[in-house]
Design a protein around this motif. Structure first.
Motif, mmCIF file in Angstrom:
data_model
loop_
_atom_site.group_PDB
_atom_site.id
_atom_site.type_symbol
_atom_site.label_atom_id
_atom_site.label_comp_id
_atom_site.label_asym_id
_atom_site.label_seq_id
_atom_site.Cartn_x
_atom_site.Cartn_y
_atom_site.Cartn_z
ATOM 1 N N ALA A 154 22.097 -12.558 1.718
ATOM 2 C CA ALA A 154 21.802 -11.128 1.663
ATOM 3 C C ALA A 154 21.591 -10.594 3.073
ATOM 4 O O ALA A 154 21.188 -11.332 3.989
ATOM 5 N N GLN A 155 21.840 -9.309 3.229
ATOM 6 C CA GLN A 155 21.650 -8.659 4.535
ATOM 7 C C GLN A 155 20.211 -8.186 4.690
ATOM 8 O O GLN A 155 19.611 -7.652 3.761
ATOM 9 N N ALA A 156 19.668 -8.392 5.899
ATOM 10 C CA ALA A 156 18.346 -7.862 6.217
ATOM 11 C C ALA A 156 18.505 -6.396 6.608
ATOM 12 O O ALA A 156 19.190 -6.070 7.576
ATOM 13 N N ILE A 157 17.888 -5.502 5.840
ATOM 14 C CA ILE A 157 18.067 -4.064 6.070
ATOM 15 C C ILE A 157 16.821 -3.402 6.651
ATOM 16 O O ILE A 157 16.832 -2.207 6.934
ATOM 17 N N GLY A 158 15.757 -4.175 6.806
ATOM 18 C CA GLY A 158 14.540 -3.568 7.336
ATOM 19 C C GLY A 158 13.479 -4.597 7.650
ATOM 20 O O GLY A 158 13.658 -5.810 7.452
ATOM 21 N N LEU A 159 12.355 -4.099 8.134
ATOM 22 C CA LEU A 159 11.231 -4.935 8.518
ATOM 23 C C LEU A 159 9.965 -4.291 7.970
ATOM 24 O O LEU A 159 9.634 -3.155 8.306
ATOM 25 N N GLU A 160 9.261 -5.001 7.091
ATOM 26 C CA GLU A 160 8.062 -4.463 6.461
ATOM 27 C C GLU A 160 6.934 -5.490 6.509
ATOM 28 O O GLU A 160 7.170 -6.678 6.774
ATOM 29 N N TYR A 161 5.729 -5.010 6.259
ATOM 30 C CA TYR A 161 4.565 -5.891 6.162
ATOM 31 C C TYR A 161 4.161 -5.972 4.697
ATOM 32 O O TYR A 161 3.774 -4.980 4.088
ATOM 33 N N ILE A 162 4.279 -7.178 4.115
ATOM 34 C CA ILE A 162 4.059 -7.410 2.695
ATOM 35 C C ILE A 162 2.871 -8.364 2.521
ATOM 36 O O ILE A 162 2.744 -9.341 3.272
ATOM 37 N N PRO A 163 2.012 -8.112 1.540
ATOM 38 C CA PRO A 163 0.913 -9.050 1.274
ATOM 39 C C PRO A 163 1.454 -10.417 0.844
ATOM 40 O O PRO A 163 2.188 -10.528 -0.137
ATOM 41 N N VAL A 164 1.133 -11.456 1.600
ATOM 42 C CA VAL A 164 1.533 -12.817 1.289
ATOM 43 C C VAL A 164 0.296 -13.708 1.391
ATOM 44 O O VAL A 164 -0.324 -13.781 2.452
ATOM 45 N N ALA A 165 -0.053 -14.366 0.295
ATOM 46 C CA ALA A 165 -1.220 -15.257 0.253
ATOM 47 C C ALA A 165 -2.487 -14.553 0.734
ATOM 48 O O ALA A 165 -3.273 -15.087 1.501
ATOM 49 N N GLY A 166 -2.649 -13.313 0.313
ATOM 50 C CA GLY A 166 -3.884 -12.600 0.605
ATOM 51 C C GLY A 166 -3.923 -11.849 1.913
ATOM 52 O O GLY A 166 -4.916 -11.178 2.220
ATOM 53 N N LYS A 167 -2.843 -11.930 2.713
ATOM 54 C CA LYS A 167 -2.819 -11.174 3.967
ATOM 55 C C LYS A 167 -1.426 -10.611 4.201
ATOM 56 O O LYS A 167 -0.427 -11.160 3.724
ATOM 57 N N LYS A 168 -1.373 -9.521 4.951
ATOM 58 C CA LYS A 168 -0.082 -8.897 5.221
ATOM 59 C C LYS A 168 0.687 -9.703 6.267
ATOM 60 O O LYS A 168 0.137 -10.088 7.291
ATOM 61 N N GLU A 169 1.960 -9.929 5.963
ATOM 62 C CA GLU A 169 2.788 -10.730 6.853
ATOM 63 C C GLU A 169 4.089 -9.989 7.150
ATOM 64 O O GLU A 169 4.636 -9.281 6.295
ATOM 65 N N GLU A 170 4.566 -10.152 8.367
ATOM 66 C CA GLU A 170 5.831 -9.534 8.772
ATOM 67 C C GLU A 170 6.973 -10.163 7.978
ATOM 68 O O GLU A 170 7.126 -11.389 7.955
ATOM 69 N N CYS A 171 7.751 -9.329 7.330
ATOM 70 C CA CYS A 171 8.828 -9.822 6.458
ATOM 71 C C CYS A 171 10.116 -9.041 6.704
ATOM 72 O O CYS A 171 10.089 -7.850 7.016
ATOM 73 N N LEU A 172 11.227 -9.730 6.534
ATOM 74 C CA LEU A 172 12.526 -9.065 6.508
ATOM 75 C C LEU A 172 12.770 -8.545 5.101
ATOM 76 O O LEU A 172 12.545 -9.259 4.119
ATOM 77 N N LYS A 173 13.218 -7.307 4.997
ATOM 78 C CA LYS A 173 13.561 -6.742 3.697
ATOM 79 C C LYS A 173 15.042 -7.006 3.448
ATOM 80 O O LYS A 173 15.902 -6.582 4.219
ATOM 81 N N LEU A 174 15.340 -7.718 2.381
ATOM 82 C CA LEU A 174 16.704 -8.108 2.064
ATOM 83 C C LEU A 174 17.285 -7.207 0.986
ATOM 84 O O LEU A 174 16.566 -6.692 0.127
ATOM 85 N N ASN A 175 18.584 -7.029 1.047
ATOM 86 C CA ASN A 175 19.295 -6.264 0.020
ATOM 87 C C ASN A 175 20.368 -7.162 -0.583
ATOM 88 O O ASN A 175 21.388 -7.438 0.044
ATOM 89 N N TYR A 176 20.099 -7.636 -1.803
ATOM 90 C CA TYR A 176 21.080 -8.460 -2.500
ATOM 91 C C TYR A 176 21.733 -7.621 -3.593
ATOM 92 O O TYR A 176 21.196 -7.451 -4.691
ATOM 93 N N ASN A 177 22.865 -7.022 -3.269
ATOM 94 C CA ASN A 177 23.643 -6.212 -4.225
ATOM 95 C C ASN A 177 22.785 -5.181 -4.950
ATOM 96 O O ASN A 177 22.868 -5.010 -6.168
ATOM 97 N N GLY A 178 21.932 -4.496 -4.164
ATOM 98 C CA GLY A 178 21.131 -3.433 -4.741
ATOM 99 C C GLY A 178 19.732 -3.850 -5.158
ATOM 100 O O GLY A 178 18.914 -3.001 -5.525
ATOM 101 N N ILE A 179 19.420 -5.155 -5.103
ATOM 102 C CA ILE A 179 18.088 -5.655 -5.434
ATOM 103 C C ILE A 179 17.378 -6.020 -4.135
ATOM 104 O O ILE A 179 17.930 -6.742 -3.302
#
Length: 303
Positions: free
Chosen positions: A30-55
């Motif tokens: 999947a293509q990385a279309i953005g950069l967001e901070y998502i809660p992971v294991a109780g804390k916000k972590e820098e994550c790549l936002k992926l787009n897999y055919n609209g998901i």
């Protein structure tokens, strides 16, 4: 209405792929279309936002690679391989793990890898002298001598993290776990041997400029382009039109500040040594010589 129907069908197919991958461990892309901070294991972590055919999915920085990245900005727009770890149908999102995908790709690679084969390598790091690559999940380090026939003093000015490079396998040393052995005798090995190693080259996929050296003659003068000006090592010049790289000192009595990268000069070949793959010569700067003679005549006139 037809477009809406097609979009919903695409999403349904994508969700089916994702659920199946979560169950089987299949590797998706999947293509990385953005950069967001998502809660992971109780804390916000820098994550790549992926787009897999609209998901949409998120790939945490800690699950991208075992290599330590300083940031993820360079990865936006790039395509990543990943395994699905969590599916949230209510939230319409999934969690991805690239490290697991790399492990799977590496196992597949060791089963079929042979020297001479071509691969697309992922740039995970770069310093002045080396490019750090992943070839189907297998890490390797490529020296700048294998990057190109063109000399680059600092690869950080040429190669960037997240890019892809076409390379050829020079050497494949498979890990012991993938090599069948009839001997039961214990063999002493280091970590590198146990894990396996490869060496690669990008340069071998280029045309060697020295293949055209027969088009040049000793004692003759040719057009050249300055590719690098180094106070200690002199001038690095690319002979036109074949791109043969030569190095020479600064012309005696020449104002060095007038010699700039990208400037064209006349280069007189003094010697061609095929065995050492070296061309010796000097830079001739008629314009500067003319200016110097004019200044000399001017001074003599004043006297």
């Amino acid at each position: 209405m037809q477009d809406t129907h097609d979009y919903e069908m695409q999403k349904a197919t994508a969700w089916a792929d994702i659920r199946n991958a979560a169950r089987t461990g299949e590797v998706l892309y999947a293509q990385a279309i953005g950069l967001e901070y998502i809660p992971v294991a109780g804390k916000k972590e820098e994550c790549l936002k992926l787009n897999y055919n609209g998901i949409y999915g998120f790939l945490p920085i800690t699950f991208i690679d075992n290599y330590e990245f300083k940031g993820l900005q360079n990865f936006i727009g790039k395509v990543f391989d990943f395994c699905v770890t969590t599916v949230d149908l209510d939230g319409q999102i999934f969690a991805a793990n690239r490290i697991k995908a790399l492990e799977q790709l590496a196992k597949r690679f060791w089963r079929r890898a042979k020297s001479g084969e071509k691969y697309t390598a992922f740039v995970r790091g770069v310093d002045r002298f080396h490019v750090y690559l992943l070839v189907d999940g297998v890490p390797t380090r490529m020296h700048r001598d294998e990057y190109s026939y063109t000399f680059y003093e600092d690869l950080r000015e040429e190669v960037f993290i997240g890019e892809s490079l076409e390379v050829e396998l020079l050497e494949v040393n498979k890990p012991l776990s993938s090599v069948e052995s009839d001997s039961e005798e214990e063999i002493e090995t280091d970590d590198k041997t146990r894990e396996g190693s490869i060496s690669v080259s990008r340069k071998v996929l280029e045309t060697d400029p020295m293949a055209y050296i027969h088009e040049y003659q000793e004692k003759a003068t040719y057009l050249g382009t300055i590719t690098k000006v180094h106070l200690d090592h002199g001038l690095f010049i690319r002979l036109e039109p074949r791109g043969i790289q030569v190095r020479t000192g600064f012309p005696p009595g020449t104002d060095q500040s007038l010699l700039q990268e990208g400037q064209t000069v006349n280069f007189k070949i003094q010697e061609i040594n095929m065995q050492q793959r070296r061309v010796k010569g000097i830079v001739i700067t008629p314009k500067q010589a003319f200016q110097k003679n004019r200044q000399t005549r001017s001074m003599n006139h004043v006297r």
